[in-house]
Scaffold this active site. Structure first.
Site, PDB file in Angstrom:
ATOM      1  N   GLN A 110       2.603   5.056   9.547  1.00  0.00           N
ATOM      2  CA  GLN A 110       2.312   3.700  10.009  1.00  0.00           C
ATOM      3  C   GLN A 110       1.878   3.679  11.474  1.00  0.00           C
ATOM      4  OE1 GLN A 110       3.326   1.224   7.382  1.00  0.00           O
ATOM      5  NE2 GLN A 110       1.786   0.008   8.409  1.00  0.00           N
ATOM      6  N   LYS A 125       9.103   1.263   9.588  1.00  0.00           N
ATOM      7  CA  LYS A 125       9.203   1.090   8.125  1.00  0.00           C
ATOM      8  C   LYS A 125      10.668   0.932   7.768  1.00  0.00           C
ATOM      9  CE  LYS A 125       6.530   1.155   4.423  1.00  0.00           C
ATOM     10  NZ  LYS A 125       5.088   0.825   4.324  1.00  0.00           N
ATOM     11  N   ASP A 165       6.295  -3.876   0.710  1.00  0.00           N
ATOM     12  CA  ASP A 165       5.786  -2.569   0.266  1.00  0.00           C
ATOM     13  C   ASP A 165       6.213  -2.486  -1.203  1.00  0.00           C
ATOM     14  OD1 ASP A 165       4.580   0.101   1.489  1.00  0.00           O
ATOM     15  OD2 ASP A 165       6.156   0.756   0.148  1.00  0.00           O
TER      16      ASP A 165
HETATM   17  P1  NDP Z   1       4.139  -2.696  -5.883  1.00  0.00           P
HETATM   18  O1  NDP Z   1       5.593  -2.601  -5.961  1.00  0.00           O
HETATM   19  O2  NDP Z   1       3.465  -4.019  -5.942  1.00  0.00           O
HETATM   20  O3  NDP Z   1       3.461  -1.778  -7.011  1.00  0.00           O
HETATM   21  C1  NDP Z   1       3.728  -0.423  -7.077  1.00  0.00           C
HETATM   22  C2  NDP Z   1       3.017   0.155  -8.282  1.00  0.00           C
HETATM   23  O4  NDP Z   1       3.140   1.569  -8.266  1.00  0.00           O
HETATM   24  C3  NDP Z   1       3.634  -0.305  -9.604  1.00  0.00           C
HETATM   25  O5  NDP Z   1       2.638  -0.290 -10.599  1.00  0.00           O
HETATM   26  C4  NDP Z   1       4.684   0.785  -9.846  1.00  0.00           C
HETATM   27  O6  NDP Z   1       5.061   0.911 -11.204  1.00  0.00           O
HETATM   28  C5  NDP Z   1       3.957   2.003  -9.377  1.00  0.00           C
HETATM   29  N1  NDP Z   1       4.931   2.998  -8.883  1.00  0.00           N
HETATM   30  C6  NDP Z   1       5.798   2.850  -7.858  1.00  0.00           C
HETATM   31  N2  NDP Z   1       6.567   3.923  -7.718  1.00  0.00           N
HETATM   32  C7  NDP Z   1       6.181   4.771  -8.666  1.00  0.00           C
HETATM   33  C8  NDP Z   1       6.602   6.055  -9.046  1.00  0.00           C
HETATM   34  N3  NDP Z   1       7.596   6.695  -8.382  1.00  0.00           N
HETATM   35  N4  NDP Z   1       5.964   6.647 -10.078  1.00  0.00           N
HETATM   36  C9  NDP Z   1       4.973   6.014 -10.749  1.00  0.00           C
HETATM   37  N5  NDP Z   1       4.533   4.770 -10.431  1.00  0.00           N
HETATM   38  C10 NDP Z   1       5.124   4.183  -9.420  1.00  0.00           C
HETATM   39  O7  NDP Z   1       3.732  -1.941  -4.528  1.00  0.00           O
HETATM   40  P2  NDP Z   1       2.375  -1.995  -3.701  1.00  0.00           P
HETATM   41  O8  NDP Z   1       1.227  -2.201  -4.602  1.00  0.00           O
HETATM   42  O9  NDP Z   1       2.581  -2.915  -2.568  1.00  0.00           O
HETATM   43  O10 NDP Z   1       2.334  -0.514  -3.089  1.00  0.00           O
HETATM   44  C11 NDP Z   1       1.624   0.549  -3.710  1.00  0.00           C
HETATM   45  C12 NDP Z   1       1.332   1.635  -2.682  1.00  0.00           C
HETATM   46  O11 NDP Z   1       0.530   1.088  -1.633  1.00  0.00           O
HETATM   47  C13 NDP Z   1       2.556   2.222  -1.973  1.00  0.00           C
HETATM   48  O12 NDP Z   1       2.270   3.583  -1.670  1.00  0.00           O
HETATM   49  C14 NDP Z   1       2.638   1.433  -0.686  1.00  0.00           C
HETATM   50  O13 NDP Z   1       3.317   2.145   0.318  1.00  0.00           O
HETATM   51  C15 NDP Z   1       1.143   1.319  -0.369  1.00  0.00           C
HETATM   52  N6  NDP Z   1       0.745   0.247   0.541  1.00  0.00           N
HETATM   53  C16 NDP Z   1       1.103  -1.053   0.304  1.00  0.00           C
HETATM   54  C17 NDP Z   1       0.659  -2.048   1.153  1.00  0.00           C
HETATM   55  C18 NDP Z   1       0.936  -3.481   0.899  1.00  0.00           C
HETATM   56  O14 NDP Z   1       0.430  -4.308   1.655  1.00  0.00           O
HETATM   57  N7  NDP Z   1       1.670  -3.851  -0.130  1.00  0.00           N
HETATM   58  C19 NDP Z   1      -0.115  -1.728   2.359  1.00  0.00           C
HETATM   59  C20 NDP Z   1      -0.498  -0.336   2.469  1.00  0.00           C
HETATM   60  C21 NDP Z   1      -0.050   0.592   1.595  1.00  0.00           C
HETATM   61  P3  NDP Z   1       6.433   0.240 -11.707  1.00  0.00           P
HETATM   62  O15 NDP Z   1       6.179  -1.230 -11.689  1.00  0.00           O
HETATM   63  O16 NDP Z   1       6.665   0.801 -13.049  1.00  0.00           O
HETATM   64  O17 NDP Z   1       7.474   0.662 -10.715  1.00  0.00           O
HETATM   65  O1  2IT Z   2       2.138   0.547   4.252  1.00  0.00           O
HETATM   66  C1  2IT Z   2       1.776  -0.524   4.765  1.00  0.00           C
HETATM   67  O2  2IT Z   2       0.882  -0.564   5.616  1.00  0.00           O
HETATM   68  C2  2IT Z   2       2.424  -1.761   4.318  1.00  0.00           C
HETATM   69  N1  2IT Z   2       3.286  -1.724   3.429  1.00  0.00           N
HETATM   70  C3  2IT Z   2       2.088  -3.068   4.974  1.00  0.00           C
HETATM   71  C4  2IT Z   2       2.835  -3.223   6.258  1.00  0.00           C
HETATM   72  C5  2IT Z   2       2.695  -4.565   6.925  1.00  0.00           C
HETATM   73  O3  2IT Z   2       3.384  -4.720   7.937  1.00  0.00           O
HETATM   74  O4  2IT Z   2       1.953  -5.416   6.474  1.00  0.00           O
END
Ligand code: NDP
Ligand code: 2IT
Length: 450
Positions: A110, A125, A165
């Site tokens: 981050q 984080k 997240d």
């Molecule tokens: P969500 O919780 O909305 O979705 C996560 C997705 O990934 C779900 O489909 C989940 O499946 C799947 N998943 C999570 N853990 C696992 C695992 N161990 N094995 C297989 N599938 C898995 O999270 P986000 O969409 O917000 O986050 C997804 C990724 O993006 C993460 O790496 C996060 O750090 C990154 N990220 C998120 C940001 C944000 O703004 N939200 C910003 C930047 C990065 P299930 O529902 O079955 O658990």
């Molecule tokens: O991994 C990421 O950049 C996030 N989960 C979003 C962090 C934020 O402060 O919006």
């Protein structure tokens, strides 16, 4: 032994058993070797030694009562990693796999991601080893309230501003904010990703997925190509995956897969996004339910995945967007993507590709956009939410979306230019790491030994 290797060895001794954290540190330190040679001042000021050590690590007990009246206890974390460029900023993850090493890897990433946005935000984080799956709404609320009962004393709009997240979306942010307000007696921008009804920003929900696709658009432009008509593999079906698919459709591309932790959907005619939203956002269900509406789609349960690989990456496509979690794309997966003609890999998730997979992408000459650059649109829009909160204004959707597009384009060009300056024009890992590191390191030097 080289200085970098020595630093990593020392870290392994002083912070044992944090493998994801070492992986994130190695990725950055190996990229910046040429910069360290060019600018000995970074070594003289012990920038690396200071950077790998969080400024503050908060670990706490999160006790809560489940619906049956049993007392449950989880581990809570907030790692305030680096505040050289601004208040600590970064999400909260609720997932049973969470531990100190995972939160440290995410916090470390981050720092550089936030620096790349060009906005004044430091890196942090947090999260908990709490499993939201199968919990009632009341249990989620009690957990969030207990989590915030400790966290509130450490955060503030100019100190540390958490967001969502994995496992933390608008519902959890609502419960966390409610408890913060009650304890602190302040209505301020202490969390981002808030509801539009009470201080949230337009386009924050969409920002990470949209941003990753804007980043992909820059990569395709540079090849003299576009997203129009392209077949795209997506993993995940959460916030990032859903809004990446939405923007891909907007720009004429075709997302043909998505997944959750139980299995993968492949749908040749294009993923039915309204259905995925309904299953995941409204019903919080399992992706397998997709087949009830589309019996011509293919579902592969997790148990049937190829050995050492994941099911999503074995299909033929032009682009791949890993949007689920860390190390979900292995060397074997990278190989099968490349053999099937995939030319562009854009990371919506944090560190989704293993180091061996990254090496294969870079050697192959495919366009590879590392997460800390490609998924920075989420945190960048969080900072835009902070700006709106501080000024008590609300911008409309198009205004925020335009700013997001501009930020993603700047990140891409900054990483690309830096890679060129260091003689590796197509290596965006090197470009993003050096560009991000340089901003943080220069700020740390100017602020003295703190
Ligand atoms: P969500 O919780 O909305 O979705 C996560 C997705 O990934 C779900 O489909 C989940 O499946 C799947 N998943 C999570 N853990 C696992 C695992 N161990 N094995 C297989 N599938 C898995 O999270 P986000 O969409 O917000 O986050 C997804 C990724 O993006 C993460 O790496 C996060 O750090 C990154 N990220 C998120 C940001 C944000 O703004 N939200 C910003 C930047 C990065 P299930 O529902 O079955 O658990
Ligand atoms: O991994 C990421 O950049 C996030 N989960 C979003 C962090 C934020 O402060 O919006």
């Amino acid at each position: 032994m080289s200085y970098i290797k020595e630093t990593i060895e020392k870290l392994k001794q002083t912070s044992p058993a944090q493998v994801e954290f070492y992986q994130a540190v190695e990725d950055v330190l190996e990229s910046i070797e040429p910069l360290l040679e060019e600018r000995p001042k970074y070594r003289e000021h012990s920038i690396i030694e200071r950077l790998v050590e969080p400024e503050r690590q908060i670990m706490f007990r999160v006790p809560w009562m489940d619906d049956d009246g049993n007392i449950q206890v989880n581990k809570g974390y907030r790692i305030e990693f680096n505040s050289a460029l601004g208040p600590y900023k970064g999400g909260l993850r609720f997932h049973p796999s969470v531990n100190a090493g995972i939160i440290k890897f995410l916090g470390f990433e981050q720092i550089f991601k936030n620096a790349l946005t060009g906005l004044p935000i430091g890196g942090g984080k947090g999260g908990a080893n709490f499993n939201p799956k199968g919990k009632s709404d009341a249990e989620i609320m009690r957990f969030c309230q207990s989590f915030m009962s400790e966290l509130y004393r450490h955060i503030g709009p100019n100190t540390d501003v958490p967001a969502g997240d994995i496992g933390v979306g608008s519902r959890e942010i609502g419960y966390l904010f409610g408890q913060y307000k009650r304890l602190a007696n302040r209505f301020d921008g202490v969390l981002t990703g808030k509801s539009l009804l009470w201080g949230g920003s337009h386009a924050r929900k969409e920002a990470t997925g949209y941003g990753a696709v804007y980043f992909a658009q820059c990569m395709m432009d540079d090849k003299g190509d576009s997203l129009e008509g392209k077949r795209c593999l997506i993993s995940g079906s959460g916030n990032v995956a859903i809004y990446a698919m939405e923007k891909l459709y907007d720009l004429g591309a075709r997302p043909i897969s998505c997944s959750d932790s139980s299995g993968t959907i492949y749908h040749e005619q294009g993923i039915d996004l309204d259905l995925v939203k309904r299953i995941k956002e409204e019903q919080k269900g399992r992706l397998e339910e997709y087949l009830e509406t589309h019996n011509n789609a293919e579902y592969t349960p997790r148990d049937d995945y190829p050995k050492d690989g994941h099911s999503v990456w074995r299909y033929k496509a032009d682009l791949a967007f890993p949007c689920a979690t860390q190390n979900e794309l292995t060397a074997k997966d990278a190989q099968s993507l490349l053999e099937n003609g995939c030319k562009c890999i854009v990371e919506g998730a944090n560190m989704p590709s293993t180091q061996a997979a990254v090496d294969l992408f870079i050697e192959s000459g495919a366009a590879y956009g590392p997460g800390k650059a490609a998924n920075a649109g989420g945190v960048a829009t969080s900072q835009l939410e902070m700006v709106q909160n501080a000024s008590m204004l609300r911008w409309d959707f198009d205004e925020v979306d335009e700013k997001l597009k501009g930020i993603m384009s700047n990140i891409y060009h900054d990483a690309k230019r830096t890679a060129e300056d260091f003689g590796h024009p197509s290596n965006l890992v090197l470009g993003a790491n050096i560009a991000g590191f340089r901003k943080v390191a220069d700020a740390m030097i100017e602020q003295g030994v703190v």
